[in-house]
Design an enzyme around this catalytic site. Structure first.
Site, PDB file in Angstrom:
ATOM      1  N   ASP A 206       0.811  -1.222   0.000  1.00  0.00           N
ATOM      2  CA  ASP A 206       0.000   0.000   0.000  1.00  0.00           C
ATOM      3  C   ASP A 206       0.840   1.266   0.000  1.00  0.00           C
ATOM      4  O   ASP A 206       0.374   2.328   0.428  1.00  0.00           O
ATOM      5  CB  ASP A 206      -0.940   0.011   1.215  1.00  0.00           C
ATOM      6  CG  ASP A 206      -2.245  -0.729   0.952  1.00  0.00           C
ATOM      7  OD1 ASP A 206      -2.617  -0.871  -0.230  1.00  0.00           O
ATOM      8  OD2 ASP A 206      -2.888  -1.171   1.919  1.00  0.00           O
ATOM      9  N   LYS A 209      -0.585   4.669  -1.200  1.00  0.00           N
ATOM     10  CA  LYS A 209      -1.538   5.496  -0.443  1.00  0.00           C
ATOM     11  C   LYS A 209      -0.927   6.824  -0.002  1.00  0.00           C
ATOM     12  O   LYS A 209      -1.654   7.744   0.373  1.00  0.00           O
ATOM     13  CB  LYS A 209      -2.055   4.727   0.772  1.00  0.00           C
ATOM     14  CG  LYS A 209      -3.072   3.651   0.420  1.00  0.00           C
ATOM     15  CD  LYS A 209      -3.638   2.990   1.663  1.00  0.00           C
ATOM     16  CE  LYS A 209      -4.714   1.969   1.325  1.00  0.00           C
ATOM     17  NZ  LYS A 209      -5.258   1.310   2.531  1.00  0.00           N
ATOM     18  N   HIS A 234      -4.052   4.317  -5.973  1.00  0.00           N
ATOM     19  CA  HIS A 234      -2.898   4.037  -5.105  1.00  0.00           C
ATOM     20  C   HIS A 234      -2.120   2.826  -5.600  1.00  0.00           C
ATOM     21  O   HIS A 234      -0.918   2.692  -5.328  1.00  0.00           O
ATOM     22  CB  HIS A 234      -3.336   3.846  -3.641  1.00  0.00           C
ATOM     23  CG  HIS A 234      -3.871   2.483  -3.309  1.00  0.00           C
ATOM     24  ND1 HIS A 234      -5.183   2.132  -3.531  1.00  0.00           N
ATOM     25  CD2 HIS A 234      -3.271   1.385  -2.773  1.00  0.00           C
ATOM     26  CE1 HIS A 234      -5.372   0.876  -3.134  1.00  0.00           C
ATOM     27  NE2 HIS A 234      -4.232   0.401  -2.677  1.00  0.00           N
ATOM     28  N   HIS A 260      -2.588  -6.185  -6.131  1.00  0.00           N
ATOM     29  CA  HIS A 260      -3.163  -6.854  -4.963  1.00  0.00           C
ATOM     30  C   HIS A 260      -4.664  -6.586  -4.792  1.00  0.00           C
ATOM     31  O   HIS A 260      -5.299  -7.173  -3.915  1.00  0.00           O
ATOM     32  CB  HIS A 260      -2.403  -6.486  -3.681  1.00  0.00           C
ATOM     33  CG  HIS A 260      -2.607  -5.079  -3.213  1.00  0.00           C
ATOM     34  ND1 HIS A 260      -2.007  -3.986  -3.824  1.00  0.00           N
ATOM     35  CD2 HIS A 260      -3.333  -4.571  -2.182  1.00  0.00           C
ATOM     36  CE1 HIS A 260      -2.348  -2.882  -3.183  1.00  0.00           C
ATOM     37  NE2 HIS A 260      -3.160  -3.202  -2.179  1.00  0.00           N
ATOM     38  N   HIS A 261      -5.245  -5.713  -5.629  1.00  0.00           N
ATOM     39  CA  HIS A 261      -6.695  -5.506  -5.599  1.00  0.00           C
ATOM     40  C   HIS A 261      -7.389  -6.067  -6.845  1.00  0.00           C
ATOM     41  O   HIS A 261      -8.579  -5.805  -7.057  1.00  0.00           O
ATOM     42  CB  HIS A 261      -7.025  -4.019  -5.452  1.00  0.00           C
ATOM     43  CG  HIS A 261      -6.845  -3.501  -4.056  1.00  0.00           C
ATOM     44  ND1 HIS A 261      -7.587  -3.956  -2.982  1.00  0.00           N
ATOM     45  CD2 HIS A 261      -5.985  -2.561  -3.554  1.00  0.00           C
ATOM     46  CE1 HIS A 261      -7.208  -3.322  -1.893  1.00  0.00           C
ATOM     47  NE2 HIS A 261      -6.233  -2.475  -2.203  1.00  0.00           N
TER      48      HIS A 261
END
Length: 344
Positions: A206, A209, A234, A260-261
């Site tokens: 992440d 972000k 992000h 990862h999303h």
């Protein structure tokens, strides 16, 4: 000045003869049989071994059996030059096959023998110096490698923390989910180096972000479509930051950050990848990430029970998650609980 040492392995008569020839230049030791030679070598390593080929107690092949033992025995694993005392051409040829460096014939010509022995001692010193240099060089390489590893870990820590700087409820989430990821990777056959690399890369998932405005990251209610599109970016921001390094660690981290999303059924973001199009590393990390997020208490939700979280992961097989990886994840429940308890 300390003399170099010669060990004679042979009869007492041979030792007495050799001692009269060499004792002015060398300290002389004797071993009358194999057991004595083994014991002497453990106490005092000579510079040269003079090995008599006529030791009848051990048969015609004694000297060759001894050479083999000298090379295999970890206690005696020294690069000691062995000179064979023999007049048999057959024994000389067999000795060379076993790395015996030279031979001396009887009657021994003193000047020739002294020159040969001094040559091998000088060669042994050069080899020892080279070995010491190589050891020092290897130590420096290890130290620099460790320093590089520590700097990478520091960068990982900072990037992981930066990605969650405005998310005070995450705590050790990034480190715990990284440990879950490594455990799952191990289960599906990744080797130890690959698992370690994944565990170091996962906390940076992440990082992007850091580029999302606070009013979106900290918004208590639902995001507008525009805000949600910004939030989804992000993944690309993280990829672009991490991909600036060409090391395997940060290239892997960039791949995870971007993907990862994504979802197994193609409904994820940013690229709408599906099934095997999604990098394997990201498929692993997304399961660990979601599982840990579910079991954490946040300002907007209570922590799910472990069993409820496992059921949710199972429910997502084939839609959100790779179903094969879900099966593997559910098969290591106990290992995951050990990790969770360790962090708590």
């Amino acid at each position: 000045m300390k003399k170099n040492t010669l060990m004679v392995i042979g009869s007492l008569d041979k030792f007495i003869l050799l001692n009269t020839i060499f004792n002015e230049w060398y300290d002389m030791n004797v071993a009358l049989d194999l057991d004595m030679a083994r014991s002497c070598l453990k106490l005092n390593v000579p510079d040269i071994i003079l090995l008599d080929a006529k030791l009848v107690d051990y048969g015609d092949n004694f000297q060759f059996n001894f050479c083999n033992e000298l090379k295999k025995d970890t206690c005696l694993a020294q690069n000691i030059p062995i000179i064979l005392l023999t007049q048999s051409q057959k024994e000389i040829e067999k000795g060379f096959d076993l790395d015996i460096v030279d031979h001396l014939n009887f009657p021994i010509q003193r000047e020739v023998a002294l020159r040969r022995i001094s040559t091998y001692i000088a060669l042994g010193r050069a080899q020892a110096a080279q070995k010491n240099y190589a050891s020092q060089l290897e130590l420096k390489v290890r130290e620099r490698t460790q320093a590089l590893l520590e700097s990478q870990k520091a960068a990982i820590f900072m990037l992981g923390e930066a990605g969650h700087y405005n998310d005070n409820d995450t705590g050790v989430h990034i480190w715990r989910m990284a440990a879950y990821s490594a455990q799952l990777a191990k289960k599906v056959g990744w080797n130890s180096e690959e698992c370690e690399l994944l565990e170091m890369a996962a906390p940076m998932h992440d990082t992007g972000k850091i580029g999302i405005p606070d009013n979106i990251l900290k918004k208590p209610g639902s995001l507008t479509q525009t805000q949600w599109n910004t939030m989804k970016s992000h993944t690309i921001i993280g990829r672009d930051i991490l991909a600036k390094s060409d090391t395997p660690l940060f290239q892997l981290a960039a791949e995870i950050a971007e993907n990862h999303h994504e979802k197994w059924d193609g409904s994820g973001y940013p690229n709408g990848l599906s099934k095997e199009q999604i990098p394997y590393c990201a498929r692993i990390v997304m399961i660990a990430d979601v599982f840990d997020a579910l079991t954490m208490k946040r300002s907007y939700k209570d922590a799910w029970s472990i069993e409820s979280a496992f059921k949710e992961i199972e429910k997502g097989a084939g839609s959100h998650f790779d179903p094969t990886l879900v099966c593997a994840f559910l098969s290591i429940k106990q290992e995951l609980l050990v990790i969770k308890n360790k962090f708590e």
